[in-house]
Design an enzyme around this catalytic site. Sequence first.
Site, mmCIF file in Angstrom:
data_model
loop_
_atom_site.group_PDB
_atom_site.id
_atom_site.type_symbol
_atom_site.label_atom_id
_atom_site.label_comp_id
_atom_site.label_asym_id
_atom_site.label_seq_id
_atom_site.Cartn_x
_atom_site.Cartn_y
_atom_site.Cartn_z
ATOM 1 N N ARG A 28 21.961 56.230 71.066
ATOM 2 C CA ARG A 28 23.364 56.492 70.721
ATOM 3 C C ARG A 28 23.472 56.998 69.276
ATOM 4 O O ARG A 28 24.267 57.862 68.966
ATOM 5 C CB ARG A 28 24.217 55.236 70.918
ATOM 6 C CG ARG A 28 24.171 54.691 72.334
ATOM 7 C CD ARG A 28 24.990 55.494 73.265
ATOM 8 N NE ARG A 28 24.425 56.140 74.438
ATOM 9 C CZ ARG A 28 23.459 55.760 75.245
ATOM 10 N NH1 ARG A 28 22.773 54.688 74.997
ATOM 11 N NH2 ARG A 28 23.123 56.448 76.286
ATOM 12 N N ASP A 67 41.350 49.003 76.275
ATOM 13 C CA ASP A 67 39.935 49.133 75.991
ATOM 14 C C ASP A 67 39.777 49.429 74.503
ATOM 15 O O ASP A 67 40.719 49.883 73.853
ATOM 16 C CB ASP A 67 39.319 50.260 76.830
ATOM 17 C CG ASP A 67 37.824 50.080 77.026
ATOM 18 O OD1 ASP A 67 37.420 49.673 78.126
ATOM 19 O OD2 ASP A 67 37.060 50.308 76.069
#
Lengths: 281, 127
Positions: free
Chosen positions: A38, A146
């Site tokens: 990532r 979220d």
Amino acid sequence: MAEFPVLTEEEFRRLCEYLYRRSGMIFTEAKRYYVERRVHERMSATASKSFTGYFARLRINAQNESEHFVNALTVNETYFYREDHQLKCLSTDILGERIRNKRKGGMIRIWSVPCSTGEEPFSVAMWLLENWPLVDEYEIEIVGSDIDTKALEQANEGIFGKRALMRLSPYLIGKYFSAMPGERWSILDDLRHSVHFSRVNIVEPNETRIQGHFDVIFCRNVLIYFDDASRRIAAENLYENLLPGGFICLGHTESMSRISPLFEVRRFADAIVYQRPGESD
Amino acid sequence: MGVQKTILVVDDASLVRLYYRSTLEPAGYRVEEALNGIEALERLPIMAVDLLIVDVNMPQMDGFTFLSKLRANESTLASIPALITSTESGERDFEAARAAGANFYLVKPVEPEMLLEFAAMLCGVPQ
């Protein structure tokens, strides 16, 4: 293209510490490859030449990098009607208890957190339309939240791929979606508008509190990413978001009893869920 | 059904609109939607509607106000049949609905069979 970074132990530790403070998510050496991938993605996206440079950018939150990085790390794999035994429990047992002390036409609030790209809150809406005969008698508000703003944008768009729909029957797909080119499906506008989306970090009480009180919270497969301390904070925050007598549903591998003593275990035919003690309103 | 009939569902809750739509469309009706009385009044002159299904509690303009205004209209719009759906089941509510010009009053939850039965009756569809 940035070089694939191999972080030193010290760099990895500092990055994890930063992530923990920022999001409550805990990553260990076991997840090093995943985290490094990532970092690599984000270094490329920001044209950073070294990890040191990238980490500096992250800490000063240049061009919102901190949010981008958290977005890249959160797992957004989900699909419609996942763990539908809990949805069954919602329509057969939970809502029946919740409306016992509500007036007709009263409000029922359901929170899906984290909701990722929207599959879960939309599943709740669809499930209720199909399986709860009182769906027009109560004012149902479904909120999806979220930490990942990119996922929320996608949720708001309401466009899904084949994978997300894999558990839905052709009947349901035909009824609630319209097919688009490239094996994608767009959810009906009325269904899309039945869910409100908001950005929330569940370990931040200031962010959870403003969402108000709910009858039912779905919080599935997120607490497993937290360490004990954050997990407890999250559980306490969610407790505050529940009306007395309100219910919380976790993922099937998770147990609230191991996290917090605040909740009571309720065993229904289709699922084990947790309840905030107290009289319903 | 011979000529397709059009029903305008006036309800602020998108889930409820979808619920009625998914009951009516498979039975052959065309379904249009409005979120409240104001929107319904705006849209009615530009569409041919055979039946109105109207919720009572809506923001901006409730179902009774909407119906009264519609019934006071001087055009043919004034005579479109209207079915009120409401969670209230008191005598007073029935009275208010009648006074506003409702043809029928259904108490929520409205079962699909019930909705279809009244839709067919008010649209003049042979059953």
